[in-house]
Write a protein that holds these residues in place. Structure first.
Motif, PDB file in Angstrom:
ATOM      1  N   LEU A 186       0.828  -1.208   0.000  1.00 58.43           N
ATOM      2  CA  LEU A 186       0.000   0.000   0.000  1.00 58.43           C
ATOM      3  C   LEU A 186       0.864   1.260   0.000  1.00 58.43           C
ATOM      4  N   ALA A 187       1.971   1.221   0.734  1.00 53.01           N
ATOM      5  CA  ALA A 187       2.886   2.364   0.742  1.00 53.01           C
ATOM      6  C   ALA A 187       3.493   2.590  -0.638  1.00 53.01           C
ATOM      7  N   GLN A 188       3.849   1.497  -1.319  1.00 51.95           N
ATOM      8  CA  GLN A 188       4.388   1.616  -2.671  1.00 51.95           C
ATOM      9  C   GLN A 188       3.347   2.198  -3.622  1.00 51.95           C
ATOM     10  N   LEU A 189       2.103   1.752  -3.475  1.00 53.11           N
ATOM     11  CA  LEU A 189       1.016   2.289  -4.299  1.00 53.11           C
ATOM     12  C   LEU A 189       0.836   3.784  -4.050  1.00 53.11           C
ATOM     13  N   ALA A 190       0.910   4.193  -2.791  1.00 53.23           N
ATOM     14  CA  ALA A 190       0.757   5.611  -2.454  1.00 53.23           C
ATOM     15  C   ALA A 190       1.881   6.440  -3.064  1.00 53.23           C
ATOM     16  N   ARG A 245      -1.905   0.654 -12.011  1.00 62.15           N
ATOM     17  CA  ARG A 245      -2.703  -0.573 -12.135  1.00 62.15           C
ATOM     18  C   ARG A 245      -1.908  -1.780 -11.650  1.00 62.15           C
ATOM     19  N   HIS A 246      -0.639  -1.840 -11.996  1.00 68.17           N
ATOM     20  CA  HIS A 246       0.196  -2.961 -11.553  1.00 68.17           C
ATOM     21  C   HIS A 246       0.386  -2.931 -10.033  1.00 68.17           C
ATOM     22  N   SER A 247       0.649  -1.759  -9.498  1.00 69.39           N
ATOM     23  CA  SER A 247       0.854  -1.645  -8.051  1.00 69.39           C
ATOM     24  C   SER A 247      -0.432  -1.962  -7.292  1.00 69.39           C
ATOM     25  N   LEU A 248      -1.551  -1.488  -7.816  1.00 69.47           N
ATOM     26  CA  LEU A 248      -2.832  -1.766  -7.186  1.00 69.47           C
ATOM     27  C   LEU A 248      -3.141  -3.260  -7.234  1.00 69.47           C
ATOM     28  N   THR A 249      -2.845  -3.881  -8.356  1.00 68.13           N
ATOM     29  CA  THR A 249      -3.063  -5.326  -8.480  1.00 68.13           C
ATOM     30  C   THR A 249      -2.238  -6.092  -7.455  1.00 68.13           C
ATOM     31  N   ALA A 250      -1.003  -5.700  -7.249  1.00 71.20           N
ATOM     32  CA  ALA A 250      -0.147  -6.373  -6.272  1.00 71.20           C
ATOM     33  C   ALA A 250      -0.750  -6.282  -4.870  1.00 71.20           C
TER      34      ALA A 250
END
Length: 299
Positions: free
Chosen positions: A146-150, A169-174
């Protein structure tokens, strides 16, 4: 909620106000937001969080402190530090007046992710509980994802818009894959997820419960025999298909009776009972209360 004030236009579903995802307030107008939770946030200027409403998008809250009490479809959930709440589109919910919401919130518009990802991550598994309590190792993985997505969400300088959206999209999928694994970790949830027959039936009921209460009708539309459907639903839930359908219809009836001022006859019509007497008989059979008595208990 998110660091930006979440506001937008509003609609109404069967008398309960429904608020859409505010694309115009997202970074670059994309279909997601992620940021810190705070006080005095709202989906819409006219809808304080402590009032009952629906949203047409996904919300995942990861709490840094607790306890926080939150109502989702007549159930009160108490979340503590390290817990997550996953609210799906169409669910009726209400924020607590007394709880302090601290942590990170992710919101996502349906359609932001491709269909294959939606299915793989169980975005519409309404049968799974909203409250999730990961162990230490899973929590660490979720926080990191979640931190990476942010970070990717806020970084609008290093990539052009199209690539920025692709990375999100890739980060959210992860993150969602980790979340889905947590949600399906119990043996019962894993069994439900693997049962394609039940999954298709459940999804069909969610779409059609307001007009179709017939087990045979669902079996025919899905291409199954009635016996196959009975066997799959009983294995997944312990219920008959008719019991599963009726439970979903009753839930919607309760939502409308509790949270709207719609006349009882209109409530019945909205869930497939054009005759008010038949609706009252059906509701009383399943709840031991008349619709009017149920509404009165909550007022």
């Amino acid at each position: 909620m998110a660091d930006r004030s979440i506001q937008g236009g509003d609609g109404e579903v069967d008398g309960i106000r429904t608020f859409p995802f505010p694309v115009e307030l997202s970074v670059r107008g994309i279909g997601m937001q992620v940021g810190p939770m705070g006080t005095d946030r709202t989906w819409h200027a006219d809808a304080p969080l402590h009032r009952v409403h629906r949203i047409d998008f996904h919300v995942v809250m990861l709490f840094d402190a607790g306890p926080v009490r939150h109502m989702i479809d007549f159930a009160e959930y108490e979340a503590n530090a390290g817990d997550l709440l996953w609210i799906r589109p169409g669910q009726v919910h209400r924020f607590s007046r007394t709880s302090e919401y601290r942590g990170t919130v992710l919101t996502m518009q349906p359609g932001f992710l491709p269909r294959a990802t939606v299915e793989a991550t169980g975005l519409y598994r309404y049968d799974l509980p909203p409250l999730l309590s990961p162990d230490a190792s899973r929590l660490a993985g979720l926080r990191s994802a979640l931190a990476q997505l942010a970070r990717e969400y806020e970084d609008t300088e290093s990539l052009p818009p199209s690539l920025h959206t692709a990375v999100l999209r890739h980060s959210l999928t992860a993150f969602l894959i980790r979340l889905a694994h947590l949600a399906a970790s119990s043996a019962e949830a894993a069994r439900l997820q693997s049962d394609t027959t039940f999954t298709r039936f459940r999804d069909a009921v969610e779409k059609g419960f307001a007009t179709n209460h017939s087990v045979s009708g669902y079996a025919d539309s899905l291409g199954y025999s009635r016996r196959t459907l009975v066997r799959a639903v009983r294995a997944a839930t312990g219920e008959t298909p008719k019991g599963f359908i009726d439970k979903r219809v009753i839930l919607e009836a309760k939502r409308l009776l509790a949270h709207t001022d719609m006349p009882i006859g209109r409530v019945g019509a909205a869930i497939g009972f054009p005759d008010a007497a038949n609706f009252s008989k059906f509701f009383q059979h399943h709840t031991e209360l008349t619709p009017a008595a149920f509404r009165a208990e909550l007022r």
